[in-house]
Each structure stands twice: as C-alpha cells, then as structure tokens.
Design a protein around this motif. Structure first.
Motif, PDB file in Angstrom:
ATOM      1  N   MET A 548       0.841  -1.068  -0.483  1.00  0.00           N
ATOM      2  CA  MET A 548      -0.105   0.020   0.219  1.00  0.00           C
ATOM      3  C   MET A 548       1.071   1.644  -0.470  1.00  0.00           C
ATOM      4  SD  MET A 548      -2.864   0.432   2.306  1.00  0.00           S
ATOM      5  CE  MET A 548      -3.231   0.732   3.865  1.00  0.00           C
ATOM      6  N   GLY A 549       2.381   1.319   1.241  1.00  0.00           N
ATOM      7  CA  GLY A 549       3.063   2.949   1.121  1.00  0.00           C
ATOM      8  C   GLY A 549       3.150   2.660  -0.633  1.00  0.00           C
ATOM      9  N   ILE A 550       3.304   1.302  -1.230  1.00  0.00           N
ATOM     10  CA  ILE A 550       4.422   2.082  -2.719  1.00  0.00           C
ATOM     11  C   ILE A 550       3.626   2.421  -3.405  1.00  0.00           C
ATOM     12  CG2 ILE A 550       5.538   0.258  -4.128  1.00  0.00           C
ATOM     13  CD1 ILE A 550       6.616  -1.357  -2.671  1.00  0.00           C
ATOM     14  N   VAL A 551       2.146   1.517  -3.482  1.00  0.00           N
ATOM     15  CA  VAL A 551       1.328   2.238  -4.758  1.00  0.00           C
ATOM     16  C   VAL A 551       0.641   2.948  -4.461  1.00  0.00           C
ATOM     17  CG1 VAL A 551      -1.016   1.887  -5.039  1.00  0.00           C
ATOM     18  CG2 VAL A 551      -0.018   0.097  -4.743  1.00  0.00           C
ATOM     19  N   PHE A 552       0.385   4.007  -2.837  1.00  0.00           N
ATOM     20  CA  PHE A 552       0.934   5.498  -2.057  1.00  0.00           C
ATOM     21  C   PHE A 552       1.424   6.268  -2.960  1.00  0.00           C
ATOM     22  CE2 PHE A 552      -2.303   5.518   1.475  1.00  0.00           C
ATOM     23  CZ  PHE A 552      -3.768   5.190   0.695  1.00  0.00           C
ATOM     24  N   PHE A 553       2.778   5.780  -2.967  1.00  0.00           N
ATOM     25  CA  PHE A 553       3.758   6.450  -4.517  1.00  0.00           C
ATOM     26  C   PHE A 553       3.674   7.295  -5.615  1.00  0.00           C
ATOM     27  CE2 PHE A 553       8.372   7.347  -6.116  1.00  0.00           C
ATOM     28  CZ  PHE A 553       8.392   8.272  -5.563  1.00  0.00           C
ATOM     29  N   ILE A 554       2.940   5.840  -6.081  1.00  0.00           N
ATOM     30  CA  ILE A 554       3.365   5.983  -6.995  1.00  0.00           C
ATOM     31  C   ILE A 554       1.658   7.017  -7.388  1.00  0.00           C
ATOM     32  CG2 ILE A 554       2.228   5.138  -9.468  1.00  0.00           C
ATOM     33  CD1 ILE A 554       3.637   2.125  -8.021  1.00  0.00           C
ATOM     34  N   GLN A 555       0.624   6.781  -6.601  1.00  0.00           N
ATOM     35  CA  GLN A 555      -0.786   7.808  -6.598  1.00  0.00           C
ATOM     36  C   GLN A 555      -0.147   9.031  -6.406  1.00  0.00           C
ATOM     37  OE1 GLN A 555      -3.329   7.500  -3.540  1.00  0.00           O
ATOM     38  NE2 GLN A 555      -4.925   7.541  -4.661  1.00  0.00           N
ATOM     39  N   GLN A 556       1.155   9.630  -5.646  1.00  0.00           N
ATOM     40  CA  GLN A 556       1.061  10.441  -5.693  1.00  0.00           C
ATOM     41  C   GLN A 556       1.919  11.562  -6.735  1.00  0.00           C
ATOM     42  OE1 GLN A 556       0.714  12.036  -2.673  1.00  0.00           O
ATOM     43  NE2 GLN A 556      -0.075  10.692  -1.763  1.00  0.00           N
ATOM     44  N   LYS A 557       2.132  10.702  -7.526  1.00  0.00           N
ATOM     45  CA  LYS A 557       2.721  11.122  -8.982  1.00  0.00           C
ATOM     46  C   LYS A 557       1.184  11.981  -9.636  1.00  0.00           C
ATOM     47  CE  LYS A 557       7.152   8.987 -10.085  1.00  0.00           C
ATOM     48  NZ  LYS A 557       7.803   9.959  -9.675  1.00  0.00           N
ATOM     49  N   TYR A 558       0.021  11.606  -9.330  1.00  0.00           N
ATOM     50  CA  TYR A 558      -0.795  11.598 -10.561  1.00  0.00           C
ATOM     51  C   TYR A 558      -1.834  12.700  -9.774  1.00  0.00           C
ATOM     52  CZ  TYR A 558       0.787   8.085 -13.515  1.00  0.00           C
ATOM     53  OH  TYR A 558       2.058   7.548 -14.423  1.00  0.00           O
ATOM     54  N   THR A 559      -1.796  12.653  -7.925  1.00  0.00           N
ATOM     55  CA  THR A 559      -2.767  12.652  -7.418  1.00  0.00           C
ATOM     56  C   THR A 559      -2.490  13.851  -6.212  1.00  0.00           C
ATOM     57  OG1 THR A 559      -3.340  11.555  -5.277  1.00  0.00           O
ATOM     58  CG2 THR A 559      -4.206  11.124  -7.143  1.00  0.00           C
ATOM     59  N   THR A 560      -1.255  14.625  -6.017  1.00  0.00           N
ATOM     60  CA  THR A 560      -0.552  16.108  -5.534  1.00  0.00           C
ATOM     61  C   THR A 560      -0.914  16.958  -6.580  1.00  0.00           C
ATOM     62  OG1 THR A 560       0.633  14.586  -4.694  1.00  0.00           O
ATOM     63  CG2 THR A 560       1.028  16.596  -4.549  1.00  0.00           C
ATOM     64  N   PRO A 561      -1.860  18.031  -5.570  1.00  0.00           N
ATOM     65  CA  PRO A 561      -1.932  19.195  -6.911  1.00  0.00           C
ATOM     66  C   PRO A 561      -0.566  19.949  -7.498  1.00  0.00           C
ATOM     67  CG  PRO A 561      -2.867  18.984  -4.561  1.00  0.00           C
ATOM     68  CD  PRO A 561      -2.536  17.923  -4.972  1.00  0.00           C
ATOM     69  N   PRO A 562      -0.695  19.868  -8.301  1.00  0.00           N
ATOM     70  CA  PRO A 562       0.635  20.736  -8.728  1.00  0.00           C
ATOM     71  C   PRO A 562       1.298  21.967  -8.095  1.00  0.00           C
ATOM     72  CG  PRO A 562      -1.416  21.041 -10.320  1.00  0.00           C
ATOM     73  CD  PRO A 562      -2.073  20.418  -9.630  1.00  0.00           C
ATOM     74  N   VAL A 563       2.373  22.373  -8.446  1.00  0.00           N
ATOM     75  CA  VAL A 563       2.731  23.559  -7.155  1.00  0.00           C
ATOM     76  C   VAL A 563       2.386  24.804  -7.976  1.00  0.00           C
ATOM     77  CG1 VAL A 563       4.732  25.075  -6.817  1.00  0.00           C
ATOM     78  CG2 VAL A 563       5.447  22.522  -6.499  1.00  0.00           C
ATOM     79  N   VAL A 588       1.725   2.294   8.640  1.00  0.00           N
ATOM     80  CA  VAL A 588       2.173   1.819   9.407  1.00  0.00           C
ATOM     81  C   VAL A 588       0.613   1.876  10.296  1.00  0.00           C
ATOM     82  CG1 VAL A 588       3.454   3.203  12.189  1.00  0.00           C
ATOM     83  CG2 VAL A 588       4.386   3.340   9.410  1.00  0.00           C
ATOM     84  N   MET A 589       0.100   3.497   9.916  1.00  0.00           N
ATOM     85  CA  MET A 589      -1.247   3.550  10.833  1.00  0.00           C
ATOM     86  C   MET A 589      -2.493   1.880  10.152  1.00  0.00           C
ATOM     87  SD  MET A 589      -2.191   6.770  11.187  1.00  0.00           S
ATOM     88  CE  MET A 589      -2.600   7.473   9.500  1.00  0.00           C
TER      89      MET A 589
END
Length: 662
Positions: A548-563, A588-589
């Motif tokens: 899940m942590g690995i997939v979250f990292f990949i997801q951040q590339k597409y869902t994190t609001p751009p600067v 972790v949680m």
C-alpha cells in the motif's frame, strides 16, 4: 456455606446467615455432586459446545465450543484433520475457544449461572456450596433442599439445563428451568438469586475494549398493546461504564432510571465480546408461543473484584421477583440461554432469536472516541452488500471486497473526474495569471489585506476558484467514512472470522498463513514467537501495508496538486511533507488492522491510479485558459467558502489592530 456478597465497589466475604436455623442441604436419599457429568459434546456433529458443571452452586465452570478455535492456525488444522480423517492433526483442546469459565472472586471460584442464594420470607439462605445433588443419568439437573432447625424440609429447588440437541433447526437451543416446591405446611415468599452473564475473557490481541453489556426490553402495554416488539435502543453499556456505575455505588444495572421511567420490561440480557455472546432470554420456543418478557428476572446487579485493569472483572447477579408459594405448590422460574456466535444467520434468522430481536446484540461499532466516526448504519449496509455479493455472485469474501471497491469507485467517478478537472483548471489558470499576480504582490506588498482583495477580484473575473486545488482530495475524504465503517465490519463481523480470501489459494502452499484470516493482519511471514521491540511487539511481517505504501507513492505522482506560481516555499515544503506522510504514515497506521481493510484500500488505490490516468488523458484535451467571465456569475461553493474565510481573517486582523491601538 460462605459466598461473596454484593457491595457498591467490590464484593466482600461474609458467612451466609441461616435465619431461624434454615440451612441448605443435599436432599435425603441423593448423593452430593462431586464431578458432575458434562452436557453436550466436543464433536461438532453432535453439539455446538460442551458444558462442564461445577458442584459449587450447580453452575457452569466451562463452556467450550466444539468447532470454534482461538486462532486461525488451529482452525485450519481442525479442518484438515476432518478432511483427511486424521485425528493426529486435530489441535489440542486448549486451542478451543472457551466462552465461559469460572472466575475468582476473593478466593471463591464463581461458576457462571451458579445459584448464590434464596430469600425465604425476606431471609437469605446460602446455597452456594456443596449442597447440590446430581444424577449421572440426567446431566445438567441439580437438586437441593432447605430445611429448618429441626431438620424438617421447607423447600426443594431443582434446576435443569435442558433442550440442547432437541431442535434440529436451532443447535444452540438451551434452557434453564428452576422448580421450587413448598414442602412446608405454610406459604412462603421466595426469591432466587443466581450469578448471571459476566465478563468474557480479555482478548489481549484486541486493539480496543470490545466487551459490552446489552439489554432487550418491551414497552409497557399502554405504549405497545401487542407486546410484540423487543427493542434495545439506549440499553447497551460499554464495560467501562458499568465499572464506573459500580464504583459510584450504583450496582443495579437493570432496571436503570431510564427503564424505570419508561416502564420497560426485560426480555433478554447478554454480554458480548468481539465475536460471541452469552445471554439469558425469555423462554420463548416460537414466535407465537409464550410471552417475550423474561419474567424470571426482576433485577440485574453488578459487582467487581476490586482489582485494577487488566485484572479487573465484572460479575452480575440475577434476582428473581418475589413469588408466594402455597403449601404443596410449585413455582417455576424459566429462562432461555444463548451461548454462541454473533452470527446474523443465527440471531437474525433462527427462532426464537428473531422474535426476541436478539440480532441487536450484533453491533458494528468501535469503542470509546472511535464510536462517533464508525457510522454503524453504514457498517450494517456494507455487511449486507458484502454478503449479497458473496452469496449470489462471487462466493468469496476477498472477491466480495474487491467488488465493493468497484461499486464505490463507480459511484465516486463523477466526483473524481470533477475534482481532477478542478485541479488542472486551477493549476493552468494560476500559471497564466502569474505575471499579473506578481505585479499585485509588488504593488501592494505593504498592504496584505488589499492584495488579497485584488487577487479575489482577479480570480472572480477569470472564473478561477481559489480553492480549486482542494477538490483533488474530495474523493479521498468521501471514502473515509466507508473505510471507518468497513474497519468495524471486518473487525466485528463473525462471518469473516478465520475466513481466507480467494478461495484459500495461499493456504494450499503448506498451510501458509498469508491472508488466512480477513479479520486479522495478513501475516505474510509469521514469527514462531513475537518479537519484543520495546515500543511494540511484532508477531509477523505483513505484506499488504508495505504494498500500500508503494502504491501510494505511485499515486502521488498523479493526485498531488501541482505547485502553483503563487505558492510560497513553506507551502511547497508542506505539500512535500504531506506527500511523504501519506506514503509512510498510512501504511504504519494500518499495519495491524484487518487485512480485509488493507485489501480494500490497496485495491481502491490501484483502480484510482488507472482511473486517474484515463481522466488525465481527457483533461489534457480540454481548454483551461483563464478567460474573462460575466461579472454577475456567482463563485462556486469552494470559492465562496474561501472568500468567507479570507473575510473572517481580515475581520480578526482589524479587531486585533484596534485592540493594540487602544
């Protein structure tokens, strides 16, 4: 005979007085019980449990399930033993799940449902001791006698555990009957006192306190003339609440003030842990047979052993109403007993539990502060939906969870698409307006309030929502209630206990423990003994949270609001920190939560990545250039909220300035 006695905060020992020389004794011609024969069997083909009785008080010293086990490892071994017809593979009896066991109260072993005493004309006679006779030919039947100072018998009490195995449609059917016969030449007013359902054994692996006390009741005839609706609203008590009541000197937990004021009549009383219940209920045999009131119990009182947690323990006493028995007459005090799983197919599908609404013993609700965010109504719906998918479509709980993910993602797809469009529109509009925003910052660098006003005017004229980047988090926020409710379902739902997903494919590899139980962590690699890491104890390596942590990292590339151009260095740093918190802290949680929940989140995130890529292609083809709009056009909801927040901030700044000027 001596026995513990009830006191407000804790029990104290006192000799049971024998008023007017009354004593309890083994009836003449009968033999005192020493090693009572058990009732039931440890063979699941014969009975769901075995009851071991105690001679002291004629109660239950142990109730052991025949086919429920403490661990999934033992459950798998038992299944393999039966499948291969190899008794050597059967786990030891110590691995069986024990629902009821005698507990110590100041040196006394207190069996469950043991008779503590009997009041005769207001005087109490102790019958908690070796004063009961039994018969090997009638397991579960005990008899005692009350005699006066001359040795003449006054009363005879026979109690019988009956009904087990007599109803093919309800293997858990069990009754407890008391027959009190007046052997004297005058009438006596009698009241029976027995120990009731108390604390289940503490589950040391549980993440929260899950033991609860429940009461089902009927409204008075003037409110419910049909006397057919048993309800439990407002009469479920957390264990901590019961302890507080007892410590405050309020030992009567039924009827409480609410029950007295409402004139409620008791129908059933039970205690529950995570998966099982031990309860007493009205002796109803069918929906139309007998009243739904538990007339043999007038009061339920609680007492504790006075010790500190985790060694504290709650005991209950069941007080019958006072009954006047004429010479030669008999009084019957009967009740049903339920000792079984919190399984909806039983409590909501088998009589008499359906008629008594004992399904209300099943509560998908976390304890403490978590109870407010569990959404029990949503948890009930999720279990119903999962069960529907399991029973009618995929016939596997793991695939049912994946099916739930697909349905939720389809429902949220319009919101997901809208949020991504909102993010892209905001990002590109901010890039286009950067030169003008830079000019505003230079022009009004000493007037922050004026600069905010001018920025809002520009946003409004260009049709840009200043809160557009927030919309990207809406799908995640929308799913959080589902995650919380699903956590409660997977944690408490008995149908998922010791259930392996994907038709148990991983268990085909030498009984691998990976994903053997959806209600527990996935145990990709289980240690032979838990590792004490000082801060916490690690019993296994769990794979799904890591994935899940690995997939979250990949997801951040597409869902994190751009600067955006107007973001400060602090805001950019904060955004990066939040990104890594999601990647690290969330796994972790969820490391020790049920694997069914991590399976849901992992699957949902993977589908979300694919969905995001598809939406992104559609978004790239859209024109997001900031164009002037009609000044009369209203700002969107998030934009209006953002403007109001800025106005409140401005008002606070002006108020603080006025205060300083004074």
């Amino acid at each position: 005979t001596a026995a513990p006695t009830t006191a407000p905060a804790r029990a104290t020992i006192a000799a049971a007085a024998a008023p007017a020389g009354l004593i309890a004794r083994v009836p003449a011609g009968m033999t005192a019980a020493t090693a009572p024969a058990p009732l039931g069997s440890l063979d699941p083909a014969k009975a769901p449990f075995q009851i071991e009785f105690a001679a002291n008080g004629a109660g239950i010293s142990r109730l052991v399930f025949s086919d429920f086990w403490k661990s999934v490892d033992a459950s798998l071994a038992a299944k393999k033993s039966r499948a291969t017809n190899d008794p050597a593979l059967m786990p030891s009896d110590s691995a069986r799940y024990v629902l009821v066991a005698s507990r110590k109260l100041q040196g006394f072993e207190i069996p469950e449902l043991a008779v503590r005493g009997v009041e005769i004309d207001g005087n109490r006679v102790g019958v908690f001791g070796s004063v009961w006779a039994d018969s090997a030919a009638r397991p579960g039947v005990f008899t005692t006698e009350i005699a006066d100072a001359t040795g003449a018998p006054i009363l005879r009490i026979e109690r019988a555990f009956t009904g087990l195995g007599t109803d093919p449609s309800n293997k858990y059917l069990l009754g407890l009957a008391h027959e009190i016969t007046n052997l004297d030449g005058k009438a006596h007013t009698v009241r029976l006192i027995q120990y009731g359902p108390g604390d289940p054994e503490l589950d040391t692996t549980s993440l929260t306190e899950v033991r609860r006390f429940h009461f089902g009741y009927l409204y008075p005839p003037e409110r419910d003339p049909s006397r057919s609706f048993v309800i439990a609203n407002g009469q479920m008590f957390e264990r901590s609440d019961v302890i507080k009541k007892v410590a405050a000197g309020d030992i009567k937990i039924w009827p409480d003030t609410t029950a007295v004021d409402g004139k409620y009549e008791l129908s059933w009383f039970g205690v529950t842990d995570r998966y099982f219940s031990f309860a007493v209920h009205a002796p109803l045999t069918a929906p139309s047979t007998g009243p739904k009131t538990l007339g043999s119990i007038d009061e339920v009182r609680a007492l504790t052993n006075g010790q500190a947690a985790p060694n504290d323990s709650i005991f209950t006493e069941l007080w019958s109403p006072a009954s006047t028995i004429e010479p030669g007459a008999r009084a019957n005090l009967a009740m049903g007993v339920y000792a079984g799983p919190l399984d909806p197919t039983i409590l909501e599908g088998v009589q008499p539990y359906v008629a008594l609404n004992m399904g209300d013993l099943i509560v998908y609700l976390m304890s403490g502060c978590c109870s407010y965010c569990t959404f029990s109504w949503l948890a009930d719906f999720l279990l119903w939906f999962l069960t529907f998918i399991h029973n009618n479509l995929v016939f596997d709980w793991g695939l049912s969870i994946i099916g739930l993910v697909v349905v939720v993602r389809l429902v949220l797809h319009p919101l997901q698409k809208k949020s991504q469009i909102s993010m892209q529109r905001f990002s590109r509009a901010m890039t286009a307006m950067k030169p003008e925003l830079d000019q505003l910052q230079k022009k009004f660098k000493d007037e922050p309030a004026r600069m905010q006003q001018e920025q809002m005017r520009m946003f409004r004229e260009r049709g840009v929502s200043p809160a557009g980047c927030v919309g990207g988090m809406l799908p995640t926020f929308a799913q959080m209630p589902i995650w919380m409710a699903l956590y409660a379902v997977l944690y408490f739902a008995f149908p998922l206990r010791h259930q392996a997903p994907f038709f148990g494919v991983f268990q085909l590899f030498n009984d691998w423990t990976f994903l053997a139980d959806l209600s527990a962590p996935d145990r990709f690699f289980a240690f032979s003994a838990p590792l004490n890491l000082y801060i916490f104890t690690l019993s296994s390596i769990n794979l799904l949270p890591v994935l899940m942590g690995i997939v979250f990292f990949i997801q951040q590339k597409y869902t994190t609001p751009p600067v955006t151009p107007n973001m400060s260095d602090d805001q950019i740093a904060q955004q990066k920190m939040m990104k890594w918190m999601m990647v690290v802290m969330f796994p972790v949680m969820t490391y020790v939560v049920p694997s069914g929940l991590t399976l849901y989140i992992l699957t949902s995130t993977c589908i979300g990545i694919v969905e995001g890529l598809i939406i992104k292609k559609q978004v790239d083809a859209m024109d997001f250039s900031a164009k002037p709009v009609d000044g009369k056009k209203k700002q969107d909801f998030l934009g209006r909220m953002y403007e109001k927040a800025l106005e409140r901030s401005k008002d606070r700044q002006q108020a603080q300035k006025k205060y300083k000027d004074r």
